[in-house]
Design a protein around this motif. Structure first.
Motif, PDB file in Angstrom:
ATOM      1  N   CYS A 152      -7.572  -1.474  -5.786  1.00  0.00           N
ATOM      2  CA  CYS A 152      -8.030  -0.152  -6.210  1.00  0.00           C
ATOM      3  C   CYS A 152      -7.050   0.484  -7.189  1.00  0.00           C
ATOM      4  O   CYS A 152      -5.845   0.477  -6.956  1.00  0.00           O
ATOM      5  CB  CYS A 152      -8.197   0.745  -4.981  1.00  0.00           C
TER       6      CYS A 152
ATOM      7  N   LYS B 253      -8.401   0.804   0.805  1.00  0.00           N
ATOM      8  CA  LYS B 253      -7.153   0.623   0.064  1.00  0.00           C
ATOM      9  C   LYS B 253      -6.181  -0.258   0.841  1.00  0.00           C
ATOM     10  O   LYS B 253      -6.130  -0.162   2.055  1.00  0.00           O
ATOM     11  CB  LYS B 253      -6.494   1.980  -0.206  1.00  0.00           C
ATOM     12  N   PRO B 254      -5.490  -1.140   0.163  1.00  0.00           N
ATOM     13  CA  PRO B 254      -5.308  -1.160  -1.275  1.00  0.00           C
ATOM     14  C   PRO B 254      -6.419  -1.878  -2.043  1.00  0.00           C
ATOM     15  O   PRO B 254      -6.386  -1.974  -3.259  1.00  0.00           O
ATOM     16  CB  PRO B 254      -3.983  -1.907  -1.450  1.00  0.00           C
TER      17      PRO B 254
ATOM     18  N   ASP C 157       0.831  -1.197   0.000  1.00  0.00           N
ATOM     19  CA  ASP C 157       0.000   0.000   0.000  1.00  0.00           C
ATOM     20  C   ASP C 157       0.874   1.257   0.000  1.00  0.00           C
ATOM     21  O   ASP C 157       2.106   1.180  -0.002  1.00  0.00           O
ATOM     22  CB  ASP C 157      -1.010  -0.005   1.159  1.00  0.00           C
TER      23      ASP C 157
ATOM     24  N   SER D 234     -10.853   4.422  -2.939  1.00  0.00           N
ATOM     25  CA  SER D 234     -11.407   3.377  -2.090  1.00  0.00           C
ATOM     26  C   SER D 234     -11.158   3.678  -0.617  1.00  0.00           C
ATOM     27  O   SER D 234     -10.098   4.179  -0.239  1.00  0.00           O
ATOM     28  CB  SER D 234     -10.774   2.026  -2.444  1.00  0.00           C
TER      29      SER D 234
ATOM     30  N   CYS E  93     -10.190  -2.671  -3.624  1.00  0.00           N
ATOM     31  CA  CYS E  93     -11.282  -1.941  -4.270  1.00  0.00           C
ATOM     32  C   CYS E  93     -12.566  -2.116  -3.461  1.00  0.00           C
ATOM     33  O   CYS E  93     -12.896  -3.216  -3.032  1.00  0.00           O
ATOM     34  CB  CYS E  93     -11.489  -2.495  -5.685  1.00  0.00           C
TER      35      CYS E  93
END
Length: 71
Positions: free
Chosen positions: A46, A54-55, A30, A51, A57
């Motif tokens: 994402c 995150k990471p 991330d 979002s 979606c």
């Protein structure tokens, strides 16, 4: 898994206007540098940057204007 089976589908799929789908085992880093291992058969990462999870979606890209969605 045989070599033929490994070509049945790609490990990474970029969805137009949406997330990046990862099949199988991956590690996603991330924005803070924290590594996250995928734990599902298919994981959505994402790409729009909006979002709340995150990471991963969360579907936020669906409510964004087309010009703000990933290509």
């Amino acid at each position: 898994m045989s070599e033929a089976e490994s070509y049945d589908h790609p490990d990474v799929v970029l969805c137009p206007g949406g997330p990046m789908l990862l099949r199988g085992d991956h590690v996603v880093q991330d924005s803070d540098g924290v590594a996250h291992r995928t734990t599902r058969p298919v994981s959505a990462v994402c790409r729009c940057g909006k979002s709340q999870t995150k990471p991963w979606c969360d579907g936020t890209h669906q409510v964004l204007p087309a010009k703000l969605r990933p290509a």
